[in-house]
Write an enzyme that holds these catalytic residues in place. Structure first.
Site, PDB file in Angstrom:
ATOM      1  CD  GLU A   1      -3.047   5.415   6.468  1.00  0.00           C
ATOM      2  OE1 GLU A   1      -3.014   5.460   5.224  1.00  0.00           O
ATOM      3  OE2 GLU A   1      -2.106   4.976   7.160  1.00  0.00           O
TER       4      GLU A   1
ATOM      5  N   GLY B   1       2.136   2.348  10.632  1.00  0.00           N
ATOM      6  CA  GLY B   1       3.038   3.490  10.494  1.00  0.00           C
ATOM      7  C   GLY B   1       3.685   3.929  11.796  1.00  0.00           C
TER       8      GLY B   1
ATOM      9  CB  SER C   1       5.082  -1.532  11.911  1.00  0.00           C
ATOM     10  OG  SER C   1       4.585  -0.222  12.145  1.00  0.00           O
TER      11      SER C   1
ATOM     12  CG  ASN D   1      -1.675   1.268   1.394  1.00  0.00           C
ATOM     13  OD1 ASN D   1      -1.840   2.015   0.431  1.00  0.00           O
ATOM     14  ND2 ASN D   1      -2.170   1.526   2.600  1.00  0.00           N
TER      15      ASN D   1
ATOM     16  CG  HIS E   1      -5.849   1.616   4.812  1.00  0.00           C
ATOM     17  ND1 HIS E   1      -5.446   2.592   5.689  1.00  0.00           N
ATOM     18  CD2 HIS E   1      -4.804   0.764   4.685  1.00  0.00           C
ATOM     19  CE1 HIS E   1      -4.195   2.352   6.063  1.00  0.00           C
ATOM     20  NE2 HIS E   1      -3.779   1.246   5.469  1.00  0.00           N
TER      21      HIS E   1
ATOM     22  CE  LYS F   1       0.482   3.632   4.766  1.00  0.00           C
ATOM     23  NZ  LYS F   1       0.055   3.717   6.150  1.00  0.00           N
TER      24      LYS F   1
ATOM     25  CD  GLU G   1      -3.538  -2.734   7.204  1.00  0.00           C
ATOM     26  OE1 GLU G   1      -2.386  -2.936   6.822  1.00  0.00           O
ATOM     27  OE2 GLU G   1      -4.188  -1.730   6.896  1.00  0.00           O
TER      28      GLU G   1
HETATM   29  C1  PEP Z   1      -0.767   0.097   5.769  1.00  0.00           C
HETATM   30  O1  PEP Z   1      -0.736   1.201   5.225  1.00  0.00           O
HETATM   31  O2  PEP Z   1      -1.693  -0.679   5.499  1.00  0.00           O
HETATM   32  C2  PEP Z   1       0.283  -0.262   6.714  1.00  0.00           C
HETATM   33  C3  PEP Z   1       0.204  -1.401   7.329  1.00  0.00           C
HETATM   34  O3  PEP Z   1       1.300   0.670   6.897  1.00  0.00           O
HETATM   35  P1  PEP Z   1       2.718   0.388   7.644  1.00  0.00           P
HETATM   36  O4  PEP Z   1       3.254  -0.901   7.067  1.00  0.00           O
HETATM   37  O5  PEP Z   1       3.541   1.576   7.272  1.00  0.00           O
HETATM   38  O6  PEP Z   1       2.440   0.270   9.093  1.00  0.00           O
END
Ligand code: PEP
Length: 250
Positions: free
Chosen positions: A98, A174, A214, A10, A96, A12, A168
C-alpha cells in the site's frame, strides 16, 4: 535449521489509541505464555506509545507501519527511526504494497529505509510481492528477484540477522483471495534463493520469510505447515483480538 515463526499484525489506518488499548487488554490474556511464535503488533503512529505501554513486560512486541530514512529534518508529516526508537518501538514494516501503490514508495526508498532501520537497531519487516497483472504475465519471479535484490543492496551478511521478509502477493491483500500453500511456498523459495545469492546461504537459511495476504484463522494452519513459511503478516484478521489470537495459536 529452525526459524522461530513471527506473526505480525498490520492494523493499517484503523483504531484510535483508545481502541488500540482496548485490543491489547483483550488480546494479552489470550496469548499469555505463548512462546512458540514471536508476536508483533503494528498500530498507526498515533497509537504506538499507548500500545508500547500496554504491552510492556509481555510477550508482544510493537512495530511501526512505516518510517522515513532520515534522522531529523524538514520532512513534514514523516516519522524518523530516531523517534521510533525513542518510544521503544522494536520493529518497522518497510515497503508495504500500500505504501508502494499509494505513496510512491520505490525499491530505492525501501533500500534506504532498510539501511536506516538497521543503523538504528529497528527490526525491519520488508514487504515484497507481485501484482495480479505481473503474476498473470508470468513475471512473479522477475518481480521478486528485483524487489529483494534492490531492497538488500549494500546490506552485509553481518547486518542481516534482524531482517525479516514478508512475501505479500498484492492480489491477495485485503481481497479474501489467499495464495495456496503451494503458491506461497514456491514464491518463498524464490525469495530465499535470491537472499542466498545476495547475502550467502547462512543468512538465507536463517532469515524468516512471512506470508501475507488474507490470512485468517481458517487458512493459517495449512500455510504454517509449509516448511518455507516462517510466519504471517496479517491485516484485516488482526483487528479483532480473538481472531488474531487464533491466528497466533494456529
Ligand atoms: C497486510 O496488510 O499486510 C495484509 C496482508 O492484509 P490482509 O491480511 O487484510 O490481506
Amino acid at each position: 535449521m529452525s526459524r522461530k515463526p513471527l506473526i505480525a499484525a498490520n492494523w493499517k489506518m484503523y483504531k484510535t489509541p483508545a481502541q488500540a488499548q482496548e485490543f491489547v487488554k483483550a488480546f494479552l490474556p489470550l496469548v499469555a505464555n505463548h512462546d512458540r511464535d514471536e508476536i508483533v503488533l503494528c498500530p498507526s503512529d498515533t497509537s504506538l506509545s499507548v500500545v508500547i505501554a500496554a504491552t510492556a513486560g509481555s510477550n508482544v512486541a510493537v512495530g511501526a507501519q512505516n518510517m522515513y530514512f532520515v534522522d531529523e529534518g524538514a520532512f513534514t508529516g514523516e516519522t524518523s527511526p530516531v523517534m521510533l526508537k525513542a518510544i521503544n518501538t522494536t520493529h518497522v514494516l518497510i515497503g508495504h504494497s500500500e505504501r508502494r501503490q499509494y505513496f510512491c514508495e520505490s525499491d530505492e526508498t525501501v533500500n534506504r529505509k532498510l539501511h536506516a532501520a538497521l543503523r538504528h537497531g529497528l527490526k525491519p519487516i520488508v514487504c515484497v510481492g507481485e501484482m495480479l497483472e505481473e503474476r498473470e504475465a508470468g513475471m512473479t519471479e522477475e518481480v521478486l528477484l528485483r524487489q529483494i535484490g534492490n531492497a538488500l543492496e549494500g546490506v552485509t551478511a553481518e547486518q542481516a540477522e534482524p531482517i525479516v521478509i514478508a512475501y505479500e502477493p498484492v492480489w491477495a491483500i485485503g481481497t479474501g483471495k489467499t495464495a495456496t500453500p503451494d503458491i506461497a511456498s514456491e514464491a518463498h523459495a524464490i525469495v530465499r534463493s535470491e537472499i542466498a545469492k545476495v547475502l550467502g546461504r547462512k543468512s538465507a537459511e536463517e532469515m524468516r520469510i512471512l506470508y501475507g495476504g488474507s490470512v485468517k484463522p481458517e487458512n493459517c494452519p495449512a500455510l504454517m505447515n509449509e516448511p518455507e513459511i516462517d510466519g504471517a503478516l496479517v491485516g484485516g484478521a488482526s483487528l479483532d483480538p480473538q481472531s488474531f489470537a487464533k491466528i497466533v495459536k494456529y
